[in-house]
Design a protein around this motif. Structure first.
Motif, PDB file in Angstrom:
ATOM      1  N   SER A 195       0.822  -1.220   0.000  1.00 52.34           N
ATOM      2  CA  SER A 195       0.000   0.000   0.000  1.00 52.34           C
ATOM      3  C   SER A 195       0.852   1.265   0.000  1.00 52.34           C
ATOM      4  O   SER A 195       0.676   2.144  -0.844  1.00 52.34           O
ATOM      5  CB  SER A 195      -0.906   0.039   1.236  1.00 52.34           C
ATOM      6  N   TYR A 196       1.748   1.349   0.963  1.00 51.18           N
ATOM      7  CA  TYR A 196       2.512   2.596   1.092  1.00 51.18           C
ATOM      8  C   TYR A 196       3.507   2.737  -0.052  1.00 51.18           C
ATOM      9  O   TYR A 196       3.704   3.825  -0.597  1.00 51.18           O
ATOM     10  CB  TYR A 196       3.200   2.636   2.454  1.00 51.18           C
ATOM     11  N   ALA A 197       4.131   1.625  -0.449  1.00 49.42           N
ATOM     12  CA  ALA A 197       5.083   1.690  -1.561  1.00 49.42           C
ATOM     13  C   ALA A 197       4.387   2.207  -2.820  1.00 49.42           C
ATOM     14  O   ALA A 197       4.910   3.076  -3.534  1.00 49.42           O
ATOM     15  CB  ALA A 197       5.688   0.310  -1.805  1.00 49.42           C
ATOM     16  N   SER A 198       3.195   1.699  -3.086  1.00 50.88           N
ATOM     17  CA  SER A 198       2.468   2.126  -4.285  1.00 50.88           C
ATOM     18  C   SER A 198       2.026   3.580  -4.150  1.00 50.88           C
ATOM     19  O   SER A 198       2.034   4.334  -5.134  1.00 50.88           O
ATOM     20  CB  SER A 198       1.254   1.221  -4.511  1.00 50.88           C
ATOM     21  N   LEU A 199       1.640   3.948  -2.948  1.00 57.47           N
ATOM     22  CA  LEU A 199       1.211   5.337  -2.726  1.00 57.47           C
ATOM     23  C   LEU A 199       2.360   6.308  -2.976  1.00 57.47           C
ATOM     24  O   LEU A 199       2.206   7.323  -3.678  1.00 57.47           O
ATOM     25  CB  LEU A 199       0.706   5.483  -1.290  1.00 57.47           C
ATOM     26  N   VAL A 200       3.509   6.014  -2.397  1.00 57.38           N
ATOM     27  CA  VAL A 200       4.661   6.908  -2.555  1.00 57.38           C
ATOM     28  C   VAL A 200       5.133   6.943  -3.997  1.00 57.38           C
ATOM     29  O   VAL A 200       5.462   8.006  -4.539  1.00 57.38           O
ATOM     30  CB  VAL A 200       5.811   6.473  -1.624  1.00 57.38           C
ATOM     31  N   ALA A 201       5.171   5.792  -4.643  1.00 56.28           N
ATOM     32  CA  ALA A 201       5.607   5.761  -6.044  1.00 56.28           C
ATOM     33  C   ALA A 201       4.668   6.608  -6.905  1.00 56.28           C
ATOM     34  O   ALA A 201       5.115   7.355  -7.779  1.00 56.28           O
ATOM     35  CB  ALA A 201       5.648   4.317  -6.548  1.00 56.28           C
ATOM     36  N   THR A 202       3.384   6.507  -6.629  1.00 56.09           N
ATOM     37  CA  THR A 202       2.411   7.292  -7.392  1.00 56.09           C
ATOM     38  C   THR A 202       2.585   8.776  -7.112  1.00 56.09           C
ATOM     39  O   THR A 202       2.564   9.609  -8.030  1.00 56.09           O
ATOM     40  CB  THR A 202       0.986   6.840  -7.026  1.00 56.09           C
ATOM     41  N   ASN A 203       2.774   9.101  -5.859  1.00 54.59           N
ATOM     42  CA  ASN A 203       2.999  10.493  -5.475  1.00 54.59           C
ATOM     43  C   ASN A 203       4.238  11.048  -6.182  1.00 54.59           C
ATOM     44  O   ASN A 203       4.226  12.153  -6.739  1.00 54.59           O
ATOM     45  CB  ASN A 203       3.164  10.561  -3.946  1.00 54.59           C
ATOM     46  N   ALA A 204       5.303  10.271  -6.163  1.00 54.06           N
ATOM     47  CA  ALA A 204       6.543  10.708  -6.806  1.00 54.06           C
ATOM     48  C   ALA A 204       6.341  10.876  -8.310  1.00 54.06           C
ATOM     49  O   ALA A 204       6.858  11.817  -8.923  1.00 54.06           O
ATOM     50  CB  ALA A 204       7.656   9.697  -6.522  1.00 54.06           C
ATOM     51  N   CYS A 250       2.872  11.989   1.898  1.00 53.21           N
ATOM     52  CA  CYS A 250       1.692  12.013   1.024  1.00 53.21           C
ATOM     53  C   CYS A 250       0.520  12.724   1.700  1.00 53.21           C
ATOM     54  O   CYS A 250      -0.556  12.138   1.884  1.00 53.21           O
ATOM     55  CB  CYS A 250       1.278  10.599   0.629  1.00 53.21           C
ATOM     56  N   PRO A 251       0.721  13.988   2.107  1.00 57.28           N
ATOM     57  CA  PRO A 251      -0.316  14.649   2.896  1.00 57.28           C
ATOM     58  C   PRO A 251      -1.655  14.804   2.171  1.00 57.28           C
ATOM     59  O   PRO A 251      -2.684  14.911   2.829  1.00 57.28           O
ATOM     60  CB  PRO A 251       0.283  16.020   3.239  1.00 57.28           C
ATOM     61  N   GLN A 252      -1.643  14.784   0.855  1.00 60.28           N
ATOM     62  CA  GLN A 252      -2.923  14.848   0.144  1.00 60.28           C
ATOM     63  C   GLN A 252      -3.794  13.638   0.473  1.00 60.28           C
ATOM     64  O   GLN A 252      -5.022  13.719   0.426  1.00 60.28           O
ATOM     65  CB  GLN A 252      -2.708  14.849  -1.377  1.00 60.28           C
ATOM     66  N   GLN A 253      -3.145  12.516   0.712  1.00 60.44           N
ATOM     67  CA  GLN A 253      -3.862  11.279   1.035  1.00 60.44           C
ATOM     68  C   GLN A 253      -2.834  10.296   1.573  1.00 60.44           C
ATOM     69  O   GLN A 253      -2.154   9.627   0.806  1.00 60.44           O
ATOM     70  CB  GLN A 253      -4.543  10.712  -0.217  1.00 60.44           C
ATOM     71  N   PRO A 254      -2.724  10.191   2.891  1.00 59.11           N
ATOM     72  CA  PRO A 254      -1.595   9.429   3.438  1.00 59.11           C
ATOM     73  C   PRO A 254      -1.750   7.911   3.429  1.00 59.11           C
ATOM     74  O   PRO A 254      -0.887   7.224   3.961  1.00 59.11           O
ATOM     75  CB  PRO A 254      -1.462   9.979   4.855  1.00 59.11           C
ATOM     76  N   SER A 255      -2.815   7.378   2.867  1.00 56.44           N
ATOM     77  CA  SER A 255      -2.895   5.921   2.736  1.00 56.44           C
ATOM     78  C   SER A 255      -3.654   5.575   1.467  1.00 56.44           C
ATOM     79  O   SER A 255      -4.515   6.321   1.030  1.00 56.44           O
ATOM     80  CB  SER A 255      -3.578   5.292   3.954  1.00 56.44           C
ATOM     81  N   LEU A 256      -3.291   4.440   0.884  1.00 58.12           N
ATOM     82  CA  LEU A 256      -3.910   4.059  -0.383  1.00 58.12           C
ATOM     83  C   LEU A 256      -5.177   3.241  -0.161  1.00 58.12           C
ATOM     84  O   LEU A 256      -6.065   3.229  -1.006  1.00 58.12           O
ATOM     85  CB  LEU A 256      -2.892   3.267  -1.219  1.00 58.12           C
ATOM     86  N   GLY A 257      -5.270   2.576   0.965  1.00 53.30           N
ATOM     87  CA  GLY A 257      -6.483   1.801   1.224  1.00 53.30           C
ATOM     88  C   GLY A 257      -6.579   0.518   0.428  1.00 53.30           C
ATOM     89  O   GLY A 257      -7.657   0.140  -0.017  1.00 53.30           O
TER      90      GLY A 257
END
Lengths: 573, 573
Positions: free
Chosen positions: A143-152, A408-415
Motif C-alpha cells: 500500500s505505502y510503496a504504491s502510494l509513494v511511487a504514485t505520489n513521486a 503524502c499529505p494529500q492522502q496518506p494511505s492508499l487503502g
C-alpha cells in the motif's frame, strides 16, 4: 540487485508484523480442518489516490523478500501461544512452526506498472491458513510503496522530464522504515536521488547531500583550520591559503555589490571555506543562514572566485527560506553581472537550488516555463558534483522535496484490501452492508487493451478459465456502471499479471530498482493525456467480461448482474 | 521493559538512516579541525499538530535505544567512502569507525509529557561531528512518535475515559516500522490495545483480534470439521456437536425473528461454529459478510445460544459497514427481545462493536452520550475475552480505529527541527529569510509553572545559567508576541528537562511504556479545558526570561529584542 540483498532487510517485515486476527483465524481454520484448503486472495485498491486516474504498482520486491524468508521462529510461536487460549492444542503450534511459503504462488502486476481500481496488484494462492496470515504484511508492504511511487510520479509529471528531483523527507517520515520505503519508492516513481544514506546502502538509490544551516552557524570566523592550504585542481603548483584568498576576493565582490566588507558574516565565510576545503570539486553555498543579499551571496562569490582561481568550479547555491523564485531571479542577475565583471563565464550558470516545503502547487510554480531564471532547487540534502556536474550548465534544475513526497499529505494511505476470491476452486464473495466493500468473486485474469498507436484503451478482468482476448478481435466488455456491454477491438492485448512466485520459487529474477523505475516512465508515456492529467482526469476504464459476476452498485468498475449461486440460500442481501 | 529489549529492535534506526549531508558536514567539520568542538542542539517543533494547543513528547525510548547502540560498522564506513570524494583522507574514515555516543549527553522531556512550541523535546550535547550525525535519526524517531501519541490522545479525549480503543491500522501504515511505531505510541497516547502482534512481542503492547470477512466467506457450509464436539464450560459432562446444536437453535431464532430457516447463510454459520470451537470463551460474530439482519444476526444468535447451553457466553458482535449506529440500535433491540424470549439475560448486554474508517468526527458521533445503544466497536482486530469480559456489562464500549490513528491524515507530519544553539559554550542562531525559521540561541533550561490548584500556567524558557524560577516568587516573563514582559507568581515550578543520558550513560532506567502511558493521562488532566479543547483551543503560553535573546517576529513565542552580539558583523539581516 546486489545492493538490495541485505540480510537485515529480510527482517523488515517479520511474520508477526501482522494483525492478531490473522492468528486467531489461523487457529479457527486449523480447528475446522481447513488449514490446507486451497485458497486465493486478491490485493487491490478501490480508488486511485490523490484524485488522479492512475496509480503505480510497487512494493513487490519487498513482498518477495518477505515471502521467501517467511518462517515463524520459536519466539514468535511462543508469543502467539501467550495470547491464544491456554488450552489450545499444542499440535496447532507445531503446525505454525512448520509453515513457510513453499506452497504459495503469487501473480503480480510488475513493479512500476500502471494500476487501476479493482485490478489485482497481487494474486496470492496457497494453503488457506498461510495465505490468510500473509494478509497484513503484504498490505503493509504494497500500500505505502504504491502510494509513494504514485505520489513521486505525479511530482515528476509536474516537474517535467529534465529536472532533477531529490527526495529528502527522512526526518518527516512515519517511522524509520517509512523513510526507507519512501526513499526507495520515490526513486522508483521518478525521483533522481535521495538524501537517505540507508536507501543508498540497502537499495542502491543514488544519494545526495551537502550542508545545513547548522554547519554554517557553527562557525564564528575565529576558527583556525589545521590545514588551510588547497592544491590547484590540476594538481600542479603550490597550494594556497583558501581563506586568505577568499578574503581578497571578498573585497572585490563587496566593492562590486556596493556592500561594506564588514557586512558579510565572517562565520558564514569560514564555513564556506571549510566546506570548500573538504569538497573543492563540489562546493555549494547555503545562502540564507543570515542574509542572502548582504552575507550569503557575497561570501559565496568570494569563496567560489577563490576556488575558481585554483581551477575549481562551484556546483551551486541553495536557498531554503523566503520567496524562493524572486530571490533566485535576483541571484541569477548578480551571477551574470559578476561573471562579466570578473571574467569568469562559468559563474553565470552556477545552478541555483531551492527547497522549503515544496508541494505539487509550489513545484508547478517553480517548474513553469518562461521564468527567466532557470532556477530550482533541492533540499536538505544537496547533490554532489557527480549528480550535477558543471558541464550540465545553468539550465539544470534540481528540486528537493521532503514532507510532501514521503508523507503524502494529500492522502496518506492508499487503502488497499486483500480479499478472498476462491476456496477449493470455488468463488467466494463478500456482500456486506456497504456496496463499495463488496468483492468480485472467482480466480481472475487481467488484460490491458491497447490501440493501434500503443495507447491504453482499457483494462479487462475475466475469469481465469476464459480464453484470453485476442488482438484484432472484437470483445464484449462491461464498462464500469454501464447497463449494457460494449464492444472493443484492441490492436494489442497484454496480460497484466506476471507469475512471480510459483510454489514459493521465484520464477525469474526481479527487475532491478532502476529497471522498474524506467518501466514507470514507459508506462506513464502510454497513458493518454486525459488520464494522465493530475486534476480532474478522465477515469480510465476497467471492464469485466460477461462471465464474471459483477457486484451491483460498486464504484469499482463492475456492472450490476450477479451470479445467484454466490448468494446465501434464500438470497439474503 | 523486558518486552522492549529486543536485539533486532536495536537495529530499527541504524546510523546510516540519516541524510547524506550529515556525512558531508562531518567531513567538513573534520577537515576544519572541529570534529570534537563541544556543541548543543535542540529538537523542538514550531506549531502544535492538528490545530490543537498541545502535543505529547514521545519517541525517547527509541532514541535512547538508538544512541546506546550507535556505532558505524565497517560496511557503513565503506558505503560512506563510496559516496564521498575519492581523495578523502583515510584518517577521516578511521575517525568515523571510532565514533560512539559515549560523550553525548541528552536532556529530554519525559515521554508522555505535554510538549509545546519551542520547548525542546531533546537537548543533545557532545562532540560537534557526532551530534550533527544524530540529527536525522533523532528527528525521525521523535517526530512521528510524538505525532501519533498526540493523535491517539485526542481520540482518547473524544472517546472519554471509559471506552476501550483499539488501534488496528498496521495495513495502512507508512511502511512496516510506521506500523510498529504507530502501535507503540498510540498505546502510549491512550489506546488500550493494538491489532499489531509485533508491537505485542517487541513492545509489550496488549494485542487484540478475532476474525475477518475472509474467514466467514471461506466457509460454504458443506465443510465437515474433524472434531465437531465441544465440552461444557465447566469441564464436566459429555461434549456436544456444536453445529447440530446451533442448527436446532437456528429454527427457534428464525421463528422468533420471522425469518425462513433457509435465509441465513449456511457458510457464515459454519464459520461461526468453527470459530466458536476454537474460541468457545471468546466467541464473536462478524455480522456483515452477507446480510446483517437476515443472515449474520440469526446465525450469531443460533451459535451464541448453543454455546450458552454449554455454559459459554459470547463476547460480542462486530459491524464493519453501513450505518453503524443505526444497525447497532436495531441489533440491541433484537438482543433484548431474544434475551427475554429465550430467558438468557446475558444476551441483552452482549457488546456490539463497530469499525470502518472511524475518524475524530465519526468517533464523536459514536461516543456521544444519550444514544440509547451503548454500542461501539472495534475493528479489524477484536478484543479477546480477557480484554472485554462479559462482567463488564453492556455499557462497555470498544472502538477500533485504523487509518486515521496511524497515518494522521489531518496532518501526517509534526515538522520537528533540530537546531544548533551553542558551540564551545557560545550561543548560535540562524536568522534566514523566513522569520518563522529563526532559532533561539544559547543553552537553555525550561520550566513549567503551575497554579495553586495544580493547573498549568505557562512554560518558561531561560538561559541555562540563570537561576531557576522559585515557587511563590514573582517572575518577569516575555509572553509570546508581547511588547512588554509580564509578571507571574507560580505556586509550583517544575523543571521540564530530565537528564536522560550523561556521557552516553543512562542516568536512570526509563519508565515502562505503561508508566509513560499513565503520565499522558495525568499530564492531560493538568491542562485547562480551554487548552485541552481540540477545536479552536486557547494557545498555551511559552514565555521567555529576559536574558534570552529573542528572535524578532517569530510565531514561536518569543518577543522582539535581540542580542546584537549574535548578529553578523555590520548587522546584516
Amino acid at each position: 540487485m546486489a545492493a538490495e540483498q541485505d540480510p537485515e532487510g529480510l527482517a523488515a517485515a517479520r511474520p508477526l508484523l501482522t494483525d492478531l486476527y490473522q492468528a486467531t483465524m489461523a487457529l479457527g481454520y486449523w480447528r475446522a480442518g481447513r488449514a490446507r484448503d486451497a485458497a486465493e486472495f486478491e490485493l487491490f485498491f478501490r480508488r486511485c489516490p490523490f484524485g488522479g486516474a492512475f496509480a503505480l504498482a510497487a512494493g513487490l520486491r519487498d513482498c518477495v523478500r518477505f515471502l521467501r524468508a517467511f518462517r515463524l521462529r520459536d519466539a514468535d510461536v511462543q508469543f502467539l501461544a501467550s495470547v491464544l487460549p491456554p488450552d489450545t492444542d499444542p499440535a496447532f503450534f507445531e503446525h505454525l512452526r512448520s509453515l513457510d511459503c513453499s506452497e504459495v504462488t503469487v501473480r503480480a502486476l510488475p513493479e512500476g506498472s500502471l494500476a487501476f481500481p479493482g485490478v489485482p496488484l497481487l494474486q496470492v494462492s496457497g494453503p488457506l491458513l498461510v495465505v490468510q496470515l500473509l494478509e497484513t504484511p503484504l498490505l503493509c508492504l504494497v500500500s505505502y510503496a504504491s502510494l509513494v511511487a504514485t505520489n513521486a510520479a505525479r511530482l515528476r509529471l509536474i516537474a517535467g522530464p529534465e529536472k532533477r528531483l531529490l527526495e529528502m523527507g527522512l526526518r518527516r517520515a512515519q517511522g524509520p522504515d517509512g523513510g526507507l520505503t519512501a526513499s526507495t519508492y520515490s526513486y522508483l516513481g521518478g525521483f533522481d536521488s535521495s538524501s537517505n544514506v540507508l536507501a543508498g546502502q540497502l537499495r542502491g538509490v543514488p544519494v545526495a547531500g551537502t550542508l545545513a544551516h547548522s554547519f554554517v552557524t557553527s562557525f564564528s570566523g575565529s576558527e583556525v583550520p589545521p590545514d588551510p592550504m588547497l592544491a590547484p585542481a590540476a594538481g600542479e603548483g603550490p597550494g594556497v591559503d583558501l581563506a586568505a584568498k577568499a578574503q581578497v576576493w571578498l573585497e572585490h565582490v563587496c566593492a562590486h555589490l556596493g556592500l561594506g566588507v564588514q557586512e558579510p558574516h565572517p562565520g558564514e565565510r569560514a564555513a564556506f571555506v571549510a566546506y570548500a576545503l573538504a569538497f573543492p570539486r563540489a562546493f555549494q553555498g547555503l545562502l540564507d543562514s543570515y542574509s542572502v543579499r548582504r552575507s550569503g551571496l557575497p561570501n559565496f562569490l568570494a569563496v567560489a572566485l577563490a576556488l575558481g582561481e585554483l581551477g575549481y568550479r562551484a556546483v551551486g547555491v541553495r536557498l531554503d527560506s523566503g520567496d524562493l523564485l524572486q530571490q533566485a531571479q535576483e541571484i541569477r542577475k548578480v551571477f551574470r553581472a559578476a561573471a562579466a565583471q570578473f571574467q569568469v563565464p562559468w559563474l553565470e550558470s552556477v545552478p541555483i537550488a531551492v527547497s522549503n516545503n515544496i508541494d505539487e502547487e509550489a513545484l508547478a510554480r517553480l517548474a513553469q516555463e518562461g521564468s527567466e531564471v532557470n532556477v530550482i532547487g533541492i533540499g536538505t540534502g544537496w547533490a554532489h558534483c557527480h549528480l550535477l556536474s558543471p558541464t550540465q550548465g545553468s539550465e539544470v534544475n534540481v528540486i528537493g522535496i521532503g514532507t510532501s513526497v514521503v508523507t503524502c499529505p494529500q492522502q496518506p494511505s492508499l487503502g488497499c484490501v486483500y480479499k478472498l476470491v476462491a476456496v477449493g476452486g470455488q468463488p467466494r464473495m463478500k456482500l456486506t452492508e456497504d456496496p463499495e466493500k463488496q468483492t468480485l468473486p472467482g480466480s481472475k485474469a487481467a488484460f490491458r487493451l491497447l490501440g493501434s498507436d500503443g495507447s491504453l484503451l482499457m483494462d479487462v478482468l475475466q475469469l481465469a478459465e476464459e480464453p484470453a482476448p485476442q488482438a484484432g478481435q472484437e470483445l464484449r466488455v462491461w464498462p464500469p456502471g454501464a447497463q449494457e456491454p460494449c464492444t472493443v477491438r484492441p490492436a494489442q492485448v497484454e496480460p497484466l499479471l506476471w507469475l512471480c512466485l510459483q510454489q514459493g520459487q521465484l520464477c525469474e529474477p526481479l527487475p532491478s530498482l532502476a529497471e522498474s523505475r524506467a518501466l514507470v516512465q514507459l508506462s506513464l508515456s502510454q497513458l493518454s493525456p486525459e488520464h494522465r492529467r493530475l486534476q480532474s482526469p478522465a477515469q480510465y476504464q476497467v471492464g469485466g467480461r460477461p462471465a464474471l459476476s459483477f457486484c451491483p452498485v460498486c464504484p469499482c468498475p463492475y456492472h450490476a448482474h450477479r451470479s445467484p449461486s454466490l448468494l446465501p440460500a434464500g438470497g439474503a442481501v
